[in-house]
Enzyme design. Structure first.
Site, mmCIF file in Angstrom:
data_model
loop_
_atom_site.group_PDB
_atom_site.id
_atom_site.type_symbol
_atom_site.label_atom_id
_atom_site.label_comp_id
_atom_site.label_asym_id
_atom_site.label_seq_id
_atom_site.Cartn_x
_atom_site.Cartn_y
_atom_site.Cartn_z
ATOM 1 N N CYS A 1 4.307 8.422 4.363
ATOM 2 C CA CYS A 1 5.290 9.424 3.952
ATOM 3 C C CYS A 1 4.608 10.542 3.155
ATOM 4 O O CYS A 1 3.780 11.260 3.695
ATOM 5 C CB CYS A 1 6.424 8.752 3.182
ATOM 6 S SG CYS A 1 7.870 9.792 2.913
ATOM 7 N N HIS B 1 8.091 4.032 7.070
ATOM 8 C CA HIS B 1 7.781 3.109 5.974
ATOM 9 C C HIS B 1 7.683 1.668 6.454
ATOM 10 O O HIS B 1 8.646 0.896 6.345
ATOM 11 C CB HIS B 1 8.858 3.218 4.899
ATOM 12 C CG HIS B 1 8.831 4.504 4.139
ATOM 13 N ND1 HIS B 1 8.102 4.680 2.977
ATOM 14 C CD2 HIS B 1 9.434 5.696 4.384
ATOM 15 C CE1 HIS B 1 8.264 5.917 2.530
ATOM 16 N NE2 HIS B 1 9.075 6.553 3.364
ATOM 17 N N GLU C 1 5.951 -0.578 4.937
ATOM 18 C CA GLU C 1 5.943 -1.430 3.739
ATOM 19 C C GLU C 1 7.346 -1.774 3.262
ATOM 20 O O GLU C 1 7.540 -2.749 2.525
ATOM 21 C CB GLU C 1 5.145 -0.740 2.620
ATOM 22 C CG GLU C 1 5.864 0.329 1.826
ATOM 23 C CD GLU C 1 6.034 1.655 2.570
ATOM 24 O OE1 GLU C 1 6.650 2.582 2.007
ATOM 25 O OE2 GLU C 1 5.575 1.772 3.721
#
Length: 321
Positions: A161, A286, A288
């Site tokens: 990001c 994302h 994660e």
């Protein structure tokens, strides 16, 4: 006795029409029309998942915990999830703020990995990751720290990001990243927070080792994710050198060219690239945020432990050895 008979798509469009008309005045009207036209498409099978690897395969066991710098700047809010992901994969996650590096309190020399996190760096008011990158490039200490780390063949880096945007703006000091794009304002002209479908491509990225061909949903949350290339031919060069790592798909499994399946308007759905030896990988979505079985707005099956996205972080630990 029947009192009303209508297709769900007709009722959905009727319900959405007011919002659609407001969006036509506020957003990119072409994106608004593409999204409205996709409502109730009878051939749309919805999201899906297809894996090219066995998520239950036992990972290599390592006793040592190499240190990874979980890097953040003011406004970043994805560092806790990133730290958890790498910690679960066998790293020692260390919280590092940019001020620690720029003021000399922490040196990147002591880390095996570096993860630049996402979440509104500088409130996204300075071109998202652009302002973050300039704090490095305009600081002799910062520039030297990052250049030395990125040039070391024993070390790896991940940017997600804002971290992706930041590394893209640092490409002059990232070995083998000359053809990388910059990431600019989304085609929709809005912040996009979605659960999108992506495909992992065959690439040199050490983080996506063994994952090529997999199609997975992933969290998207960015306002500036549209890949823009400096020179004609850069996209072809990245393809030829195995540096395209991930792209958006529509629900039919085709390269996403229309909104909202391609949430930012990137050419050919590009949303991740790596440098020419695969040690530095950057991506807009994302991963994660979605490594645990209880996270994510939709999965086709329940995951008691980790989701397939955890393989990225396991791959990092395997690469370090």
């Amino acid at each position: 006795e029947p009192l009303l008979s209508a297709k769900r798509s007709e009722l959905h469009k009727l319900w959405a029409e007011t919002s659609h008309r407001i969006a036509l005045l506020r957003d990119n009207p072409d994106c608004v029309r593409e999204e409205f036209d996709a409502i109730g498409e009878t051939s749309d099978p919805g999201l899906s998942m297809s894996l090219s690897f066995d998520i239950d395969a036992a990972p290599a066991v390592f006793t040592a915990k190499p240190k990874i710098a979980i890097l953040r700047e003011q406004g970043v809010n994805g560092h806790i999830e990133m730290a958890y992901a790498f910690n679960a994969a066998g790293f020692e996650s260390v919280d590092v703020h940019m001020s620690d590096v720029l003021e000399g309190r922490v040196s990147l020399d002591g880390f095996t990995g570096l993860a630049a996190c996402g979440g509104f760096s500088y409130g996204d008011v300075l071109g998202a990751g652009q302002g973050w990158a300039k704090t490095i490039l305009f600081s002799q200490r910062g520039r030297d720290e990052f250049a030395r780390f990125l040039a070391d063949p024993r070390k790896f880096a991940l940017g997600v990001c804002n971290g992706c945007q930041m590394f893209a703006a640092l490409k002059d000091i990232v070995p083998g990243a000359a053809a990388w794009p910059a990431f600019r304002r989304n085609r929709s002209e809005q912040f996009e927070a979605r659960w999108s479908l992506v495909e992992v491509l065959e690439s040199k990225s050490v983080l996506f080792d063994g994952m090529a061909g997999s199609r997975l949903p992933i969290a998207v949350a960015h306002g500036e994710g549209r890949a823009v290339f400096d020179a004609e031919g850069d996209l072809a060069r990245l393809k030829a050198s195995g540096q395209l790592a991930m792209r958006y798909l529509d629900h039919q499994g085709r390269v996403a060219t229309s909104y909202p399946f391609n949430p930012n308007g990137s050419p050919e759905g590009i949303t991740s690239v790596c440098n020419d030896d695969g040690r530095v990988t950057i991506l807009m979505p994302h991963a994660e945020r979605t490594i645990h079985g209880v996270t994510g707005s939709w999965w086709p099956q329940a995951f008691a432990g980790k989701t397939p996205w955890f393989r990225m972080f396991q791959n990092a630990r395997k690469w370090v050895g």
